[in-house]
Design an enzyme around this catalytic site. Structure first.
Site, PDB file in Angstrom:
ATOM      1  CB  SER A  98      -0.924  -0.246   1.263  1.00  0.00           C
ATOM      2  OG  SER A  98      -1.390   1.153   1.534  1.00  0.00           O
ATOM      3  CG  ASN A  99       1.534   3.315  -3.577  1.00  0.00           C
ATOM      4  OD1 ASN A  99       2.856   3.068  -3.583  1.00  0.00           O
ATOM      5  ND2 ASN A  99       0.837   2.923  -4.451  1.00  0.00           N
TER       6      ASN A  99
END
Ligand SMILES: Cc1ncc(COP(=O)(O)O)c(C=O)c1O
Length: 383
Positions: A98-99
């Site tokens: 997840s960015n």
């Protein structure tokens, strides 16, 4: 037009919405400067584009370094809210790639807040565990990571896990963390892209471009830009490219959000959603996808991750070829929303390393079998 924000990074400042925002039902009061702005725009000479089209790229992958991508704009409002309310820590979640979770962790640490993460993983955690660049950065920066095995959770179920942990932390430390939904998915965060529209106006978006294209996940980017475009005269056509979910679910969610802002407009009036490029689903990509992205890097120097930006680019290129009529004009602005750390993943490394069409790594001695010897002989002679 009013502006926002302190020039000094990490400082809270009053947020004054631009006049065109009018009386939206939700308005943040504070912002904390985290992103390097304005992000630049330049021509993007990607291949296989019909001759009469010009593609420009807005580099929201350059909102920072470890803190980079579209999520940083959203965190300026989310973390300001946490700070104003006196929270000492934040909690959020996503997948191990997840960015949003990586950016939340980095930003929280920079602001002196603790950060708790709940991450879903396809792999088992073990000694040799290594997944994406985002995960490595999260592990390096946070001792507070909780891994959940991969299951087809609904967003609601996953948020319940995060709430459960928040409650536990509150009970055991007497300090409840500020809850940021997965992907930074709420109305406050959308102001990241409402204020990006203000930035785009200063970059003459109305005069210079006809269409805007970008990757769509939670739809926060789309709704922010859509509201900006709508409230300033709807001159551009906005095309979010789906990277997960279905068009029906996305439209339903967008409509509910627009309603919460008090806007009497529907998503179908704001967007031409591009579907058909999700492939096998969220974070699922093929060898061919990686090789296409590699070719973009080699021809333009722009890195596109296979989870978001690569899919959006594939959508843009294909639609320009098979369905050009859906675009309003011939000057297209592509927003690069970041995700570069998603490239740093062992499966991608393997595909690039074994890509037969680009034999890049050569053994020096195979190409110049005598040079080293000659040089060392010369070297010896001069002594
Ligand atoms: C690199 C990148 N691009 C695009 C998106 C999608 O943006 P949004 O969630 O605002 O639709 C995300 C996250 O979801 C992302 O990490």
């Amino acid at each position: 037009m009013s502006s926002y924000s302190s020039d000094i990074f990490h400082e809270l400042s009053e947020y004054t919405a631009p006049s065109w925002v009018g009386d939206l039902k939700i308005l943040p009061k504070r912002q904390v400067t985290l992103a390097v702005k304005p992000t630049p725009i330049h021509r993007w000479n990607i291949t296989e584009i019909p001759e009469d089209y010009t593609i420009y790229i807005k580099r929201d992958d350059l909102t920072g370094c470890s803190l980079s991508g579209s999520k940083v704009r959203k965190l300026e409002f989310l973390l300001a809210d946490a700070m104003v309310k006196g929270y000492k820590s934040v909690i959020t979640g996503g997948t191990t790639q997840s960015n949003h979770s990586r950016a939340t962790l980095v930003a929280a640490r920079q602001l002196g807040l603790d950060c708790h993460l709940v991450l879903r993983s396809r792999e088992e955690i073990g000694e040799s565990y290594s997944t994406s660049g985002n995960f490595i950065m999260m592990e390096a920066g946070s001792p507070n990571i909780y891994i959940l095995p991969w299951q087809p959770f609904t967003t609601e179920t996953f948020e319940n896990y995060i709430k459960h942990l928040a409650k536990y932390i509150g009970e055991t430390t007497k300090s409840i963390p500020y809850h940021i939904p997965c992907g930074g998915d709420n109305e406050l965060a959308i102001f990241g892209y409402i204020s990006a529209w203000e930035e785009l106006m200063k970059q003459k978006v109305h005069e210079r471009y006809d269409d805007i294209v970008f990757a769509n996940g939670t739809s926060g980017t789309a709704i922010g830009l859509g509201i900006g475009n709508y409230l300033t005269g709807s001159k551009l056509k906005i095309h979010p490219v789906l990277t997960s979910s279905t068009i029906e679910l996305v439209q339903d969610k967008m409509d509910k959000t627009l309603c919460r802002f008090g806007l009497d407009v529907k998503s179908k009036d704001l967007f031409d959603i591009i579907d058909g490029y999700i492939g096998g689903g969220y974070n699922v990509y093929t060898k061919e996808d990686v090789i296409i992205n590699q070719s973009t890097i080699r021809t333009t120097g722009i890195y596109c991750d296979p989870v978001y930006v690569g899919k959006a680019l594939k959508g843009l290129k294909t639609e320009l070829r098979i369905n050009p009529g859906r675009f309003k004009g011939k000057r297209i602005l592509f927003i690069h929303t970041g995700g570069t750390f998603g490239m740093m993943e062992k499966d991608i490394a393997k595909i690039i390393h074994t890509n037969e069409s680009t034999k890049r790594i050569k053994q020096w001695c195979d190409v110049f079998p005598t040079f080293i010897n000659t040089e060392s002989v010369d070297c010896l002679r001069t002594k």
